[in-house]
Design a protein around this motif. Structure first.
Motif, PDB file in Angstrom:
ATOM      1  N   ILE A  22       0.832  -1.206   0.000  1.00  0.00           N
ATOM      2  CA  ILE A  22       0.000   0.000   0.000  1.00  0.00           C
ATOM      3  C   ILE A  22       0.865   1.255   0.000  1.00  0.00           C
ATOM      4  CG2 ILE A  22      -1.636   1.337   1.405  1.00  0.00           C
ATOM      5  CD1 ILE A  22      -2.941  -1.289   2.182  1.00  0.00           C
ATOM      6  N   VAL A  23       1.954   1.257   0.774  1.00  0.00           N
ATOM      7  CA  VAL A  23       2.845   2.422   0.777  1.00  0.00           C
ATOM      8  C   VAL A  23       3.457   2.631  -0.602  1.00  0.00           C
ATOM      9  CG1 VAL A  23       5.030   3.301   1.684  1.00  0.00           C
ATOM     10  CG2 VAL A  23       3.336   2.345   3.237  1.00  0.00           C
ATOM     11  N   THR A  24       3.871   1.554  -1.240  1.00  0.00           N
ATOM     12  CA  THR A  24       4.428   1.675  -2.593  1.00  0.00           C
ATOM     13  C   THR A  24       3.399   2.231  -3.565  1.00  0.00           C
ATOM     14  OG1 THR A  24       5.878  -0.216  -2.129  1.00  0.00           O
ATOM     15  CG2 THR A  24       5.576   0.414  -4.436  1.00  0.00           C
ATOM     16  N   MET A  25       2.170   1.721  -3.489  1.00  0.00           N
ATOM     17  CA  MET A  25       1.113   2.213  -4.365  1.00  0.00           C
ATOM     18  C   MET A  25       0.839   3.693  -4.118  1.00  0.00           C
ATOM     19  SD  MET A  25      -2.931   1.287  -4.370  1.00  0.00           S
ATOM     20  CE  MET A  25      -3.122   2.314  -2.912  1.00  0.00           C
ATOM     21  N   LEU A  26       0.751   4.091  -2.858  1.00  0.00           N
ATOM     22  CA  LEU A  26       0.449   5.493  -2.551  1.00  0.00           C
ATOM     23  C   LEU A  26       1.592   6.408  -2.981  1.00  0.00           C
ATOM     24  CD1 LEU A  26      -1.270   5.321   0.949  1.00  0.00           C
ATOM     25  CD2 LEU A  26      -2.307   5.452  -1.307  1.00  0.00           C
ATOM     26  N   HIS A  27       2.832   5.935  -2.852  1.00  0.00           N
ATOM     27  CA  HIS A  27       3.961   6.757  -3.295  1.00  0.00           C
ATOM     28  C   HIS A  27       3.908   6.990  -4.794  1.00  0.00           C
ATOM     29  CE1 HIS A  27       8.026   8.333  -3.632  1.00  0.00           C
ATOM     30  NE2 HIS A  27       8.266   7.430  -4.563  1.00  0.00           N
ATOM     31  N   LEU A  28       3.590   5.936  -5.548  1.00  0.00           N
ATOM     32  CA  LEU A  28       3.507   6.087  -7.003  1.00  0.00           C
ATOM     33  C   LEU A  28       2.327   6.972  -7.395  1.00  0.00           C
ATOM     34  CD1 LEU A  28       4.304   2.392  -8.069  1.00  0.00           C
ATOM     35  CD2 LEU A  28       5.843   4.369  -8.099  1.00  0.00           C
ATOM     36  N   VAL A  29       1.192   6.780  -6.718  1.00  0.00           N
ATOM     37  CA  VAL A  29       0.017   7.596  -7.032  1.00  0.00           C
ATOM     38  C   VAL A  29       0.254   9.054  -6.675  1.00  0.00           C
ATOM     39  CG1 VAL A  29      -2.398   8.013  -6.408  1.00  0.00           C
ATOM     40  CG2 VAL A  29      -1.615   5.686  -6.849  1.00  0.00           C
ATOM     41  N   ASN A  30       0.907   9.296  -5.550  1.00  0.00           N
ATOM     42  CA  ASN A  30       1.131  10.661  -5.100  1.00  0.00           C
ATOM     43  C   ASN A  30       2.018  11.444  -6.063  1.00  0.00           C
ATOM     44  OD1 ASN A  30       0.882  12.828  -3.261  1.00  0.00           O
ATOM     45  ND2 ASN A  30       2.824  12.292  -2.312  1.00  0.00           N
ATOM     46  N   ASN A  31       2.923  10.756  -6.743  1.00  0.00           N
ATOM     47  CA  ASN A  31       3.818  11.418  -7.692  1.00  0.00           C
ATOM     48  C   ASN A  31       3.302  11.371  -9.127  1.00  0.00           C
ATOM     49  OD1 ASN A  31       6.057  12.191  -5.910  1.00  0.00           O
ATOM     50  ND2 ASN A  31       6.320  10.003  -5.633  1.00  0.00           N
ATOM     51  N   SER A  32       2.099  10.873  -9.314  1.00  0.00           N
ATOM     52  CA  SER A  32       1.519  10.800 -10.648  1.00  0.00           C
ATOM     53  C   SER A  32       0.675  12.043 -10.932  1.00  0.00           C
ATOM     54  CB  SER A  32       0.657   9.544 -10.772  1.00  0.00           C
ATOM     55  OG  SER A  32      -0.477   9.630  -9.911  1.00  0.00           O
ATOM     56  N   ARG A  33       0.108  12.105 -12.125  1.00  0.00           N
ATOM     57  CA  ARG A  33      -0.773  13.221 -12.474  1.00  0.00           C
ATOM     58  C   ARG A  33      -1.995  13.250 -11.563  1.00  0.00           C
ATOM     59  NH1 ARG A  33      -2.180  13.031 -18.680  1.00  0.00           N
ATOM     60  NH2 ARG A  33      -3.341  14.887 -18.005  1.00  0.00           N
ATOM     61  N   THR A  34      -2.497  12.059 -11.210  1.00  0.00           N
ATOM     62  CA  THR A  34      -3.652  12.010 -10.317  1.00  0.00           C
ATOM     63  C   THR A  34      -3.311  12.566  -8.944  1.00  0.00           C
ATOM     64  OG1 THR A  34      -4.512  10.056 -11.484  1.00  0.00           O
ATOM     65  CG2 THR A  34      -5.362  10.487  -9.271  1.00  0.00           C
ATOM     66  N   GLY A  35      -2.128  12.219  -8.439  1.00  0.00           N
ATOM     67  CA  GLY A  35      -1.718  12.733  -7.142  1.00  0.00           C
ATOM     68  C   GLY A  35      -1.567  14.243  -7.146  1.00  0.00           C
TER      69      GLY A  35
END
Length: 513
Positions: A242-255
């Motif tokens: 979950i931490v890995t997923m949130l890190h990737l999402v947070n640095n994406s366009r969606t984040g």
């Protein structure tokens, strides 16, 4: 000026042009309008100048994300290997579950800025869905590999259903609507044991107030997780994913779009950011994480009870998110250890006494902001206590006939022995301790109205009265596992949030006061 000269260097001293100093600051170093980069950079510069603490924080900021994760992951992996107590395993599992729930809430609150007070409903829905599909109560025994994706998808769909009516709501209005949804789920779980469906007859969905009993353990490829150590590692693996997923999402366009929505929804909509779609997406992501953790919690407890998903747990998870810093992935882990660790230390009287007096010293140091005045207050409180103890021993025999609370197995430690010669410990002190607690409130109020040396003088008896109320009222066996734990935890949160309003790992933000 030659054709190779930079027009910006016209009129500059020769030494600046030779050294290559630009006429205008580099664009990357300029404060950006609408972004808190200037405040953050100022905070970094201030912290770097504070000695060892500043250097540690500077090292932490320079550490890559995988290194930060390993700082917590390596001790967590070693933890079950060096511990032999099943209760400690269970404490570790609950701490990880709190952290995982806070990560799901971070998506909604920290990333998107949506004040969702119905978050526990998703957690409870996931737990009850797992119990309904895999428990002795219902007679169904689906494999976990089939239950988990079904529950996650169903909970995400529930998040979309809740998010859709809330698209036009912000702030307090959104909080009220989602709070109603959370309380409605608890009411539903208490009464959904006799529902008459067409073609199916009467169906028991939740087991009523008794809950769903005999929930199956997690089963992966025929291997059942049946020990606390096994569940600890399962929870740890879930946290890493979950931490890995949130890190990737947070640095994406969606984040980035979520952060824009959090800062100013109107400005985000003007910039053609799909605000409504982002809100629904945040609700769905947060609900999916909560549903997954609900499955884990249900299998660990082997029971789904309506009281486990009430507003008390919601307050705890919000405390973790806010204390760690809204949107901070690192802060969630640290805050979960604090929020779940401080009350746990109070289970042992000797450890609880250390927590109280160390916390009392830290609070005094924070508000006095002077080592000299801190030493005066502590020395004055010691002298005040010895004087009161001496007078009491002469005029009131029962006033010093009591004993401090100690660990029943190991007995009193050195601190408890020292306090018994400094603090008045009457037998049957309930009534006088209640009055002391009332006097403590008045003294604290009086100290806030004073300043300078008058406040320092008032704090001397205040410290002694606080210790008296702690030893004779709050630290008794009847109180230690109830109101005292919540009171001390609340005090810790108040002090830390006053020291860093943005949270332990949050970023300072520009506000107009």
């Amino acid at each position: 000026m030659s054709e190779h000269d930079d027009p910006r260097d016209v009129g500059l001293p020769e030494e600046r042009r030779i050294e290559g100093i630009p006429a205008r600051p580099d664009e990357a170093t300029q404060p950006r309008v609408g972004v808190d980069s200037w405040v953050a950079s100022h905070e970094e510069r201030r912290q770097q100048a504070t000695g060892i603490g500043g250097r540690i924080q500077d090292w932490w900021r320079r550490t890559p994300p995988i290194g930060r994760l390993l700082v917590f992951l390596v001790p967590a992996i070693i933890f079950p290997l060096v511990s032999n107590s099943g209760n400690i395993y269970r404490y570790g599992i609950l701490t990880l579950i709190y952290a995982l729930l806070a990560y799901g809430l971070t998506i909604v609150v920290g990333f998107a800025g949506l004040l969702d007070l119905g978050y526990m409903a998703f957690f409870g829905f996931g737990a009850y869905a797992y119990g309904f599909l895999a428990s002795q109560h219902t007679g169904r025994h689906w494999q976990a590999l089939l239950v988990l994706p079904v529950v996650v998808i169903a909970t995400a769909a529930l998040g979309i259903i809740l998010g859709s009516p809330s698209l036009r709501l912000l702030g307090d209005y959104l909080a009220i609507v989602t709070l109603f949804f959370g309380q409605a789920f608890v009411l539903f779980a208490n009464n959904a044991n006799r529902i008459d469906f067409p073609f199916f007859g009467e169906v028991d969905l939740t087991g009523g107030a008794q809950g769903l009993e005999g929930v199956d353990p997690l089963n992966f490829f025929g291997y059942k997780i049946s020990t606390n150590k096994g569940y600890f590692y399962v929870a740890l693996i879930m946290m890493v994913l979950i931490v890995t997923m949130l890190h990737l999402v947070n640095n994406s366009r969606t984040g980035r779009a979520w952060r824009a929505l959090r800062e100013d929804p109107l400005a985000a909509e003007v910039l053609s950011i799909p605000v409504k779609r982002l809100k629904i997406l945040a609700f769905a992501f947060g609900a999916a994480v909560a549903g997954l953790i609900g499955c884990l919690y249900s299998s660990v407890q082997t029971l789904d009870a309506p009281g486990d998903y009430d507003i008390g747990l919601l307050i705890t998870i919000y405390a973790i998110v806010i204390l760690g810093g809204a949107g901070s992935l690192t802060g969630v882990i640290v805050a979960a250890l604090i929020v779940n660790g401080v009350p746990e230390l109070l289970r042992n009287p000797n450890n609880g006494r250390y927590v109280f007096y160390l916390g009392l010293i830290l609070v005094l140091w924070y508000f006095l902001k002077s080592w000299k005045r801190l030493l005066i207050v502590l020395g004055g409180a010691l002298a005040f206590g010895f004087v009161v103890y001496g007078i009491t021993s002469l005029v009131w025999d029962r006033g010093t006939s009591g004993a401090p609370v100690a660990d029943p197995e190991t007995g009193a430690n050195w601190l408890a022995t020292a306090i018994s010669h400094w603090m008045v410990l009457p037998t049957n002190a309930t009534q006088i301790a209640n009055w002391a607690y009332f006097a403590l409130v008045l003294l604290i109020m009086a100290s806030t109205l004073m300043s300078g040396w008058w406040r320092t003088l008032v704090l001397i008896p205040t410290v002694w009265v606080a210790a008296f109320a702690w030893e004779n009222l709050l630290f008794t066996p009847d109180q230690i596992n109830g109101p005292t734990r919540l009171l001390l935890l609340g005090t810790v949160l108040v002090v830390l949030m006053n020291a860093r309003p943005q949270g332990l790992f949050g970023t300072a933000r520009v506000e107009i006061v």
